[in-house]
Design an enzyme around this catalytic site. Sequence first.
Site, mmCIF file in Angstrom:
data_model
loop_
_atom_site.group_PDB
_atom_site.id
_atom_site.type_symbol
_atom_site.label_atom_id
_atom_site.label_comp_id
_atom_site.label_asym_id
_atom_site.label_seq_id
_atom_site.Cartn_x
_atom_site.Cartn_y
_atom_site.Cartn_z
ATOM 1 N N LYS A 124 84.322 -49.493 32.889
ATOM 2 C CA LYS A 124 84.469 -49.125 31.483
ATOM 3 C C LYS A 124 83.407 -48.079 31.120
ATOM 4 O O LYS A 124 83.688 -47.123 30.421
ATOM 5 C CB LYS A 124 84.368 -50.366 30.587
ATOM 6 C CG LYS A 124 85.389 -51.459 30.915
ATOM 7 C CD LYS A 124 86.812 -50.947 30.924
ATOM 8 C CE LYS A 124 87.811 -52.061 31.243
ATOM 9 N NZ LYS A 124 89.155 -51.521 31.554
ATOM 10 N N VAL A 153 88.817 -42.901 23.836
ATOM 11 C CA VAL A 153 89.341 -44.258 23.648
ATOM 12 C C VAL A 153 88.886 -45.190 24.782
ATOM 13 O O VAL A 153 88.556 -44.714 25.864
ATOM 14 C CB VAL A 153 90.886 -44.231 23.615
ATOM 15 C CG1 VAL A 153 91.373 -43.429 22.427
ATOM 16 C CG2 VAL A 153 91.506 -43.688 24.897
ATOM 17 N N THR A 154 88.889 -46.506 24.508
ATOM 18 C CA THR A 154 89.000 -47.083 23.187
ATOM 19 C C THR A 154 87.590 -47.321 22.659
ATOM 20 O O THR A 154 86.656 -47.522 23.444
ATOM 21 C CB THR A 154 89.790 -48.429 23.184
ATOM 22 O OG1 THR A 154 89.120 -49.392 24.008
ATOM 23 C CG2 THR A 154 91.196 -48.232 23.697
ATOM 24 N N GLU A 175 89.543 -43.317 33.447
ATOM 25 C CA GLU A 175 89.387 -44.598 34.138
ATOM 26 C C GLU A 175 90.471 -44.634 35.205
ATOM 27 O O GLU A 175 91.667 -44.603 34.890
ATOM 28 C CB GLU A 175 89.535 -45.769 33.157
ATOM 29 C CG GLU A 175 89.293 -47.133 33.815
ATOM 30 C CD GLU A 175 89.347 -48.303 32.818
ATOM 31 O OE1 GLU A 175 89.308 -48.069 31.603
ATOM 32 O OE2 GLU A 175 89.426 -49.453 33.301
ATOM 33 N N CYS A 219 85.636 -48.592 26.456
ATOM 34 C CA CYS A 219 84.987 -47.573 27.298
ATOM 35 C C CYS A 219 84.020 -46.676 26.525
ATOM 36 O O CYS A 219 83.012 -46.234 27.072
ATOM 37 C CB CYS A 219 86.043 -46.751 28.020
ATOM 38 S SG CYS A 219 86.899 -47.748 29.260
ATOM 39 N N LYS A 241 86.214 -42.742 36.879
ATOM 40 C CA LYS A 241 85.294 -43.888 36.876
ATOM 41 C C LYS A 241 86.048 -45.188 37.105
ATOM 42 O O LYS A 241 87.134 -45.388 36.565
ATOM 43 C CB LYS A 241 84.541 -43.938 35.543
ATOM 44 C CG LYS A 241 85.432 -44.087 34.328
ATOM 45 C CD LYS A 241 84.614 -43.937 33.063
ATOM 46 C CE LYS A 241 85.412 -44.140 31.805
ATOM 47 N NZ LYS A 241 86.018 -45.459 31.656
ATOM 48 N N GLN A 292 70.469 -50.829 12.188
ATOM 49 C CA GLN A 292 69.085 -50.991 12.687
ATOM 50 C C GLN A 292 68.437 -49.638 12.989
ATOM 51 O O GLN A 292 67.757 -49.459 13.995
ATOM 52 C CB GLN A 292 69.050 -51.882 13.931
ATOM 53 C CG GLN A 292 69.706 -53.248 13.728
ATOM 54 C CD GLN A 292 69.536 -54.144 14.921
ATOM 55 O OE1 GLN A 292 68.405 -54.434 15.332
ATOM 56 N NE2 GLN A 292 70.641 -54.573 15.497
ATOM 57 N N ASP A 331 88.466 -40.908 28.534
ATOM 58 C CA ASP A 331 89.711 -41.611 28.886
ATOM 59 C C ASP A 331 90.905 -41.273 27.989
ATOM 60 O O ASP A 331 91.732 -42.154 27.692
ATOM 61 C CB ASP A 331 89.481 -43.126 28.910
ATOM 62 C CG ASP A 331 88.438 -43.547 29.936
ATOM 63 O OD1 ASP A 331 87.877 -42.663 30.619
ATOM 64 O OD2 ASP A 331 88.156 -44.761 30.038
HETATM 65 N N1 TIU Z 1 89.206 -46.595 28.372
HETATM 66 C C1 TIU Z 1 89.167 -47.854 27.978
HETATM 67 O O1 TIU Z 1 88.732 -48.171 26.888
HETATM 68 N N2 TIU Z 1 89.703 -48.812 28.845
HETATM 69 C C2 TIU Z 1 90.275 -49.967 28.422
HETATM 70 O O2 TIU Z 1 90.699 -50.782 29.234
HETATM 71 N N3 TIU Z 1 90.375 -50.148 27.073
HETATM 72 C C3 TIU Z 1 91.002 -51.153 26.427
HETATM 73 O O3 TIU Z 1 90.873 -51.200 25.188
HETATM 74 N N4 TIU Z 1 91.722 -52.018 27.091
#
Ligand code: TIU
Length: 220
Positions: free
Chosen positions: A132, A157-158, A72, A162, A129, A202, A24
């Site tokens: 997430k 990210v983030t 996304e 995702c 996609k 862990q 993303d």
């Molecule tokens: N790609 C992804 O992480 N989608 C999000 O919506 N991330 C947020 O941190 N909002």
Amino acid sequence: MPEIAARPYPYSFAPAGTALVVIDMQRDFIERGGFGEALGNDVSRLAAIVPTVRDLLAWARAHGIRVVHTREGHRPDLADCPPAKRQRGRPALRIGDAGPMGRILVDGQPGNDIVPDLAPCRGETVIVKPGKGAFYATALDEMLRSQRITHLLLAGVTTEVCVQTTMREANDRGYECLLVEDATESYFPEFKQATLAMVHAQGGIVGWTAPFAAVRASLP
Ligand code: TIU
């Protein structure tokens, strides 16, 4: 077999059985006027990792490691966007609304493009996609299995949304996953650090983490 000096212990991988999954790195999250900002985030932090992700991509391509990019994004008719997702947070600009970079989080709109510095090369797979996690409602698992991929290097990210969701989905499907620490970022620095810690706690309950320098050193 190459080995990465990783946490919680060294990560071994065969390049032919490994894919780099870049999650993303699209304008919607990294530039102003997209979905990330519509959710109330300061998007300026995320652009800082672009040079490291670019170097990671170059390293993977140079060593014949397959590259998969994700975005996304939703269909223009939003048939794959649950109303719950569209309504969540009551943002001023919702998924599908017209924003400064086109319709928010819609496949084919300018804001849905991967940032120019990280543009996919010919032959690299791009997974669009609706969720997430990159395994939900996509062909990613079938694609990786048909190419006999068993190991995933993750970036993008983030970190706690995702990236972590995708890493957990992959871990449950049996992939050996390593998250590249300085090639991922969050709008919330404390969430990034917590995610890295919970991945390798862990005994590597979700997988491994390592900085790009350690990844690069494994295959000079
Ligand atoms: N790609 C992804 O992480 N989608 C999000 O919506 N991330 C947020 O941190 N909002």
